[in-house]
Scaffold this motif. Structure first.
Motif, PDB file in Angstrom:
ATOM      1  N   MET B 329       0.836  -1.176  -0.043  1.00  0.00           N
ATOM      2  CA  MET B 329       0.161   0.125   0.162  1.00  0.00           C
ATOM      3  C   MET B 329       0.842   1.345  -0.123  1.00  0.00           C
ATOM      4  N   VAL B 330       1.878   1.109   0.808  1.00  0.00           N
ATOM      5  CA  VAL B 330       2.642   2.624   0.962  1.00  0.00           C
ATOM      6  C   VAL B 330       3.481   2.824  -0.329  1.00  0.00           C
ATOM      7  N   PHE B 331       3.840   1.673  -0.777  1.00  0.00           N
ATOM      8  CA  PHE B 331       4.873   1.860  -2.255  1.00  0.00           C
ATOM      9  C   PHE B 331       3.912   2.158  -3.418  1.00  0.00           C
ATOM     10  N   SER B 332       2.695   1.569  -3.260  1.00  0.00           N
ATOM     11  CA  SER B 332       1.772   1.710  -4.431  1.00  0.00           C
ATOM     12  C   SER B 332       1.529   3.512  -4.428  1.00  0.00           C
ATOM     13  N   LEU B 333       1.098   3.964  -3.046  1.00  0.00           N
ATOM     14  CA  LEU B 333       1.054   5.429  -2.768  1.00  0.00           C
ATOM     15  C   LEU B 333       2.217   6.193  -3.264  1.00  0.00           C
ATOM     16  N   ALA B 334       3.271   6.020  -3.017  1.00  0.00           N
ATOM     17  CA  ALA B 334       4.528   6.387  -3.436  1.00  0.00           C
ATOM     18  C   ALA B 334       4.765   6.517  -4.860  1.00  0.00           C
ATOM     19  N   ILE B 336       2.005   6.505  -7.100  1.00  0.00           N
ATOM     20  CA  ILE B 336       1.059   6.962  -7.485  1.00  0.00           C
ATOM     21  C   ILE B 336       1.354   8.700  -7.457  1.00  0.00           C
ATOM     22  N   LYS B 337       2.167   9.063  -6.192  1.00  0.00           N
ATOM     23  CA  LYS B 337       2.595  10.243  -6.099  1.00  0.00           C
ATOM     24  C   LYS B 337       3.463  10.706  -6.991  1.00  0.00           C
ATOM     25  N   GLY B 338       4.470   9.957  -7.340  1.00  0.00           N
ATOM     26  CA  GLY B 338       5.389  10.124  -8.265  1.00  0.00           C
ATOM     27  C   GLY B 338       4.885  10.407  -9.719  1.00  0.00           C
ATOM     28  N   ILE B 340       1.762  11.591 -10.299  1.00  0.00           N
ATOM     29  CA  ILE B 340       1.177  12.625 -10.438  1.00  0.00           C
ATOM     30  C   ILE B 340       2.126  13.906 -10.596  1.00  0.00           C
ATOM     31  N   PHE B 341       3.361  13.935  -9.750  1.00  0.00           N
ATOM     32  CA  PHE B 341       4.246  14.796  -9.505  1.00  0.00           C
ATOM     33  C   PHE B 341       4.952  15.159 -10.896  1.00  0.00           C
ATOM     34  N   ASN B 342       5.113  13.944 -11.692  1.00  0.00           N
ATOM     35  CA  ASN B 342       5.768  14.184 -12.925  1.00  0.00           C
ATOM     36  C   ASN B 342       5.135  14.699 -13.920  1.00  0.00           C
ATOM     37  N   ARG B 343       3.427  14.134 -13.827  1.00  0.00           N
ATOM     38  CA  ARG B 343       2.547  14.743 -15.051  1.00  0.00           C
ATOM     39  C   ARG B 343       2.490  16.358 -14.858  1.00  0.00           C
ATOM     40  N   LEU B 344       2.413  16.615 -13.301  1.00  0.00           N
ATOM     41  CA  LEU B 344       2.332  18.174 -13.200  1.00  0.00           C
ATOM     42  C   LEU B 344       3.579  18.820 -13.704  1.00  0.00           C
ATOM     43  N   ARG B 345       4.822  18.151 -13.384  1.00  0.00           N
ATOM     44  CA  ARG B 345       5.982  18.845 -14.058  1.00  0.00           C
ATOM     45  C   ARG B 345       6.164  19.267 -15.590  1.00  0.00           C
ATOM     46  N   ASN B 346       5.681  18.015 -16.043  1.00  0.00           N
ATOM     47  CA  ASN B 346       5.627  17.967 -17.588  1.00  0.00           C
ATOM     48  C   ASN B 346       4.594  18.867 -18.076  1.00  0.00           C
ATOM     49  N   THR B 347       3.434  18.933 -17.505  1.00  0.00           N
ATOM     50  CA  THR B 347       2.564  19.883 -17.967  1.00  0.00           C
ATOM     51  C   THR B 347       2.937  21.261 -17.791  1.00  0.00           C
TER      52      THR B 347
END
Lengths: 356, 351
Positions: B329-334, B336-338, B340-347
């Motif tokens: 669960m912890v690593f899946s969340l990590a 997902i967070k990564g 989302i962060f990459n998507r936002l940065r690329n955008t």
């Protein structure tokens, strides 16, 4: 009179290395600096100025652009210097004066005003003030600050004269330590005279092995030391002093000698030999060599206010940096205001503490 | 196998003797797993190192070195000077890695092991579930079977032509390089220093990754080469032009294998491919002398390097999860967070 922005290769072909240029301001110094030190985020270049029939002079700089948290960019211009650089000034010229700075700045106005901030160091107070005034004429506000110190000894007549000016404590320590080394035996002290570059590198490796085992912080770019030492050796300006004990190098110093001046660039000894004062003995040996054999009248300990330096030198002067903010750009103006507020704050604090 | 984890200073018994006992029985002849290599790594680069020891009854069966990476993540101790997981085992079956994770003090949700070598550490690799494995590098070997001429004839034609062309160009333009081999303990430190000073003149010097007698890495290799030279198991291969060192290779070896630790060359001879010419000479020499069976490069081979190899294999990283439910669960969340962060940065960059 024209000012051009050159790369190092162009500079090397355009600017003749003046015989009397200080080592640290020669194109070859900056060439090694670029090769070994300048990070990818910074781009070095040389502002070269020449008048009719005159020798090219140049200012070694590097530009850097940083991105702030809110996306704004800050354009910096720095002197091509770091902790290895004891001086900064115009290169390729003798007798630099205020007029030279004014000339270069006014001729480069268009290019210089593209930057938000210009940082130059290390400078004498006179140089820092002169740069500040020269940049003020094109709309930069300057902040001069203390950066480091420089110990030096001038007007040395001969070895006896030099020793006569030293504190008796130093002379007594030296005599005691020299006697002790002699009594213990196995010590060999010399200024090496390599016959080829491979031999020189072998001695430099000894220097580095000592340096690694000394009290000093590891050099991030030791290849730079090797390159400048090799360059100086090719010109006959290197004085590499080594002390071996039972064939193991235990103290090492790199000095440069040029035009009646000696510069103490690097010195180290193994931690385990501190109580034997092998470093002090080697320093004395090199002093006697450069004064007696090379005939220098000026010895420079370069940057740093280490306590032991005062025993060997007769003058200390502060070194400065100057931060020049372009008041015609938003970022530059805000930096300038920040400096003003900071200076005001310090003055208030100082006044309050004096009253208290 | 029952695991216990100790701080290295509190290891019960003689760690390096135990380590070498396992190496002698199960990894004999791999110089990078020898105690003299691993002990030096710990001395130079180890900080807060833990030793995990597995026992089967009274018998020692496996050892590995670990360090805490983040709050709940541990990893195998593997400084960049080492290209293989520091994990030695006598057990040819399951390594009980969940038992290892449970034995780690405090809470460990994940243990990462890097550079697992299937040739040397297949029981370890097979004990890691496929979902926890990822490819780390394509490693290569050149085996000294037959003659050098046979080996060379089996290389791609383009490689043979290029080396021949470079060889002629060097002879024509700068002279014939002199080949030196340094194995004497009295001379090996100087040869290592020379290597470092040459490497520091190149791009690695500027990147601050070069070894040099003036830095920790240089001193590590100096000590390493001396330790192996004293056993007659180290060699520095050098090329000289006009008495100037222009290329160098540091190697350590046993009867079974030689490991190419480091290689460098004078970048002013880049167009002469002087480093490749040295490799050619070294392989020719090793085919002739046959004092070892194979040279292992322990590298992530490029397309050009693959052309020199007679064998290749994939090296792996492995992750072992502790309390699997929470960990997943912890690593899946990590992840997902990564994402989302990459998507936002690329955008933002695209914008």
């Amino acid at each position: 009179m024209t000012v051009e922005k050159l790369g190092i290769e162009q500079l090397l072909t355009r600017v003749k290395e003046l015989d009397k240029s200080p080592i640290f301001l020669r194109p070859s110094w900056f060439q090694q600096f670029e090769k070994h030190i300048v990070p990818a985020s910074q781009s070095p270049f040389y502002l070269s100025m020449n008048g009719e029939g005159e020798q090219n002079t140049f200012l070694a700089l590097m530009e850097e652009t940083t991105k702030g948290r809110f996306g704004y960019q800050t354009h910096y211009l720095h002197s091509l210097t770091n902790y290895y650089s004891p001086y900064f000034d115009l290169g390729g010229i003798q007798g630099v004066n205020t007029y030279c700075y004014q000339n270069l700045v006014s001729q480069s106005r268009q290019m210089l005003t593209l930057y938000d901030q210009v940082n130059l160091l290390p400078l004498t107070r006179q140089q820092a003030m002169a740069w500040r005034d020269a940049f003020a004429a094109i709309g930069f506000s300057g902040e001069v600050y203390e950066h480091s110190s420089n110990w030096y000894h001038d007007d040395i007549e001969n070895v006896e004269h030099y020793w006569s000016l030293r504190p008796s404590r130093l002379r007594n320590t030296l005599k005691r330590k020299r006697d002790k080394m002699k009594k213990e035996g196995g010590y060999d002290i010399s200024i090496v005279n390599p016959s080829n570059i491979s031999e020189l590198r072998s001695y430099l490796a000894d220097y580095h092995n000592v340096y690694f085992d000394s009290w000093k912080k590891t050099e991030p770019t030791p290849g730079f030391i090797d390159s400048v030492a090799e360059d100086a050796w090719l010109r006959g300006e290197l004085r590499l002093g080594l002390v071996y004990h039972e064939k193991v190098p235990v103290a090492a110093q790199i000095w440069f000698v040029a035009h009646g001046k000696a510069y103490i660039f690097k010195l180290a000894h193994r931690k385990t030999y501190t109580e034997h004062s092998v470093g002090t003995v080697l320093t004395a040996f090199l002093f006697e060599h450069v004064i007696g054999e090379d005939g220098v009248t000026y010895v420079d300990f370069l940057t740093g206010d280490d306590d032991y330096k005062k025993d060997w030198m007769n003058h200390c002067r502060p070194l400065y940096g100057v931060q020049l903010c372009n008041t015609k750009t938003t970022v530059g103006l805000s930096m300038s205001l920040a400096n003003t507020v900071s200076r005001f704050g310090k003055q208030v604090l100082s006044a309050v503490s004096k009253k208290a | 196998m029952k695991w216990n984890v100790f701080q290295i200073e509190e290891y019960p018994g003689s760690l390096w003797q135990d380590w070498q006992t396992i190496v002698d029985k199960a990894h004999c002849g791999n110089p990078m797993l020898e105690k003299s290599f691993v002990k030096l790594l710990v001395e130079f680069y180890g900080q807060d190192i833990y030793v995990a020891r597995a026992m089967k009854g009274e018998q020692l069966t496996a050892l590995t070195l670990l360090e805490k990476h983040k709050r709940v993540i541990w990893r195998g101790f593997k400084p960049s000077q080492c290209q293989i997981a520091l994990y030695v085992t006598l057990e040819s079956q399951d390594q009980n890695l969940s038992g290892l994770v449970k034995a780690i003090p405090g809470s460990c949700l994940k243990l990462d092991l890097y550079a697992i070598d299937p040739l040397e550490q297949s029981p370890l690799l097979e004990s890691i579930p496929a979902s926890g494995r990822s490819e780390f590098a394509t490693n290569i070997q050149t085996r000294f079977n037959g003659s050098f001429d046979e080996y060379w004839l089996q290389r791609p034609k383009k490689l043979r032509q290029n080396i021949s062309r470079y060889d002629k160009r060097v002879s024509r333009e700068v002279g014939t390089p002199e080949f030196h081999i340094v194995t004497d303990p009295e001379a090996i430190c100087d040869a290592t220093d020379r290597y470092g000073m040459l490497e520091s003149q190149g791009w690695k010097g500027k990147n601050l990754t070069a070894l040099h007698p003036g830095n920790l890495q240089g001193q590590f290799y100096r000590n390493l080469m001396l330790a192996y030279a004293k056993k007659n198991e180290a060699a520095v291969f050098e090329f000289y032009l006009d008495n100037m060192l222009v290329a160098s290779r540091l190697t350590i070896f046993s009867d079974r294998m030689m490991i190419a630790l480091k290689t460098t060359y004078d970048e002013t001879y880049k167009k002469h491919a002087i480093g490749r010419l040295l490799l050619h000479k070294v392989i020719e020499h090793l085919f002739q002398k046959k004092y070892t069976q194979v040279i292992d490069f322990y590298t992530n081979a490029t397309k050009e390097q693959l052309e020199w190899a007679t064998e290749q294999r994939t090296m792996y990283n492995g992750s072992i999860f502790g309390n699997s439910g929470i960990a997943m669960m912890v690593f899946s969340l990590a992840k997902i967070k990564g994402w989302i962060f990459n998507r936002l940065r690329n955008t933002r960059n695209d914008g």
